[in-house]
Design an enzyme around this catalytic site. Sequence first.
Site, short mmCIF file in Angstrom:
data_model
loop_
_atom_site.label_atom_id
_atom_site.label_comp_id
_atom_site.label_asym_id
_atom_site.label_seq_id
_atom_site.Cartn_x
_atom_site.Cartn_y
_atom_site.Cartn_z
CE LYS A 231 -4.09 2.25 1.45
NZ LYS A 231 -5.41 2.13 2.06
CG HIS A 270 -15.31 -2.37 4.00
ND1 HIS A 270 -15.81 -1.70 2.91
CD2 HIS A 270 -13.96 -2.46 3.80
CE1 HIS A 270 -14.80 -1.38 2.09
NE2 HIS A 270 -13.68 -1.83 2.61
#
Lengths: 373, 373
Positions: A231, A270
């Site tokens: 990331k 989620h």
Amino acid sequence: MAAEIAHNVHVALGERAYDILIGDRLLDHAGSILAERFPGRRYGIITDNMVAEAQLPRLLASLDAAGLSHSEIILPAGESTKSFAHLETAVEGILAARLERGDLVIALGGGVIGDLAGFAASIARRGMDFIQMPTSLLAQVDSSVGGKTGINSPHGKNLIGAFHQPRLVLADLSTLDTLSPRQFAAGYAEVVKYGLIDDEEFFFWLEEHQAEIFAGGPARGEAIARCCRHKARVVIEDEKELGVRALLNLGHTFGHALEKDTGYSDRLLHGEGVAIGMVLAHGFSARLGLAPSQDTGRISAHLKKAGLPTILADIPGALGSTETLMAAIAQDKKVARGALTFILTRGIGQAFIEKNVDGAAVSAFLDEMRGSA
Amino acid sequence: MAAEIAHNVHVALGERAYDILIGDRLLDHAGSILAERFPGRRYGIITDNMVAEAQLPRLLASLDAAGLSHSEIILPAGESTKSFAHLETAVEGILAARLERGDLVIALGGGVIGDLAGFAASIARRGMDFIQMPTSLLAQVDSSVGGKTGINSPHGKNLIGAFHQPRLVLADLSTLDTLSPRQFAAGYAEVVKYGLIDDEEFFFWLEEHQAEIFAGGPARGEAIARCCRHKARVVIEDEKELGVRALLNLGHTFGHALEKDTGYSDRLLHGEGVAIGMVLAHGFSARLGLAPSQDTGRISAHLKKAGLPTILADIPGALGSTETLMAAIAQDKKVARGALTFILTRGIGQAFIEKNVDGAAVSAFLDEMRGSA
């Protein structure tokens, strides 16, 4: 006692650069780490009532031991906390604590708290520094890194927010032991995502180490560090998501639409929406003749083994119509000038951004996936 | 008909650079200016009910003539609109209009609308472009330039917000003709401020041209352009107010405390608070032996001639205690690590930042100023 920092991932963003420290029981060492890195600051901790019970005492003891001044703002746990009303509570709490521009906000919790507290810090006094202390797997591998902060709108998830990088991320692995298996699995969906995007080898490594990751062995910290490095690399290349960062949304356009349809409720976490969304993205890519269909099966099997839902029928209760889902997809913020943008794939580790996806084809595919329930 | 742009002040902020266009009846030319500068965008106009009546039809006619797509969000007029509730209305209105990241928000109105709409644009979809179309003198010379956006908190003014630069500022001089004399005078206080900070010659020029500026002659546009050039220079040097930009707060620490004390109401307009605040800042500097006391008198006379209040007793109704005012001063965001920061002065055009002001001296001075009422 010295902090046991197993991994240190540096996010090289120039004057907004920061470290991600990963290790066991880091919350117990937070006071000394902060005192050394940010001398003379005061702290405002934003957390939720669940995390306050499980983790806050350790953090407070550690801050007290280091002689650091702090105050606490405790919000209700759950996705519905990412609202204007709770944002106001958080910001006014920061101001009521008389924290100044040079002081620090701490986000102690999962993705909801990290997103909300980071956003609150970004707008209090037109921008205060903040620290992420993620306590869920999802937050440790995804939401605490990269500076996306925000709340939800009735029009869709995360449609209101700011890009605001933390000054430090402290990921304490021991907090993951208090997660429910369902929450841990939901976070694991985001771990798998990094393999699917552009790192086939990581996905294969996950297939081998899945049991150890779930059991809490050294592979758990290693997996988290690999996700953070991935990331960090993407965020450095494209901080404001003008290009390649959109790949991190693999599975998210479908996932967000499903989350909206289920009212951001306990019916679908989620990460669970992302799991189904990733399978759908692969399945749709296969349908378009872009990706081998056996990849979809392999991914689905891996996610299922982790206890994750993988098809629409796995969601409890009735879903809205395909038209409703398509409307949610169109309102998702990853829409550029009217055309549907999706993350599609040519196979495991080969995701790409497609800006001209035919809405009718998506709609037909969804219809079929519902029928196959 | 071509737009009559009398002045173009460029704000050279690198990739956030923009122009301030100043001229007569620019709203009637907005459509063609926007079509040329931002082809293919859609527009969301945020304004208030007063400005909607006075100015919106001209803007809409101009956008329609240029074939530009637009939607409108109309909020109540007044300082109390700078609240969380109206921020939510503005942001949700932008999302409901399905404006995308590449589209543009237009702030049509005075300082309240500019601050609120700019802030709404900065957080909708994590940051959208916006254009300032200031319709008050205060907004044209101050709040529309420089990227400070935000709302008020019960803890103080502008404590919640973002730095978000506009892509263009369109200052239509003809809108000033619809202002009440009181509103025009309040804006004029900010004009005078630029002279007091570091441009003695400008202050003397204002003394000569005050009548022409109030009557609407060419000196009006010239004064506005000079203010914008001044502010642009400061913003370029210190966009995030880490240093010299704080000079623009001359008179504002006292002013904000008075505004808070009068409930951000019609009892004291922002510019009126600044007028009294500037006289107090000069008076306090004179008291400390820093500045000649005759400067205070000269400034006071000039502001009085403009119809502005200059002493505490000019504020209708009773003021809170000195302790209350001091608490408001301490909570003002221009506080650094506990010490009181004030903009003090050595005389007209010689303001400076003083970070170690003695609270007791300020308190004693305020007591005395109340007594002299």
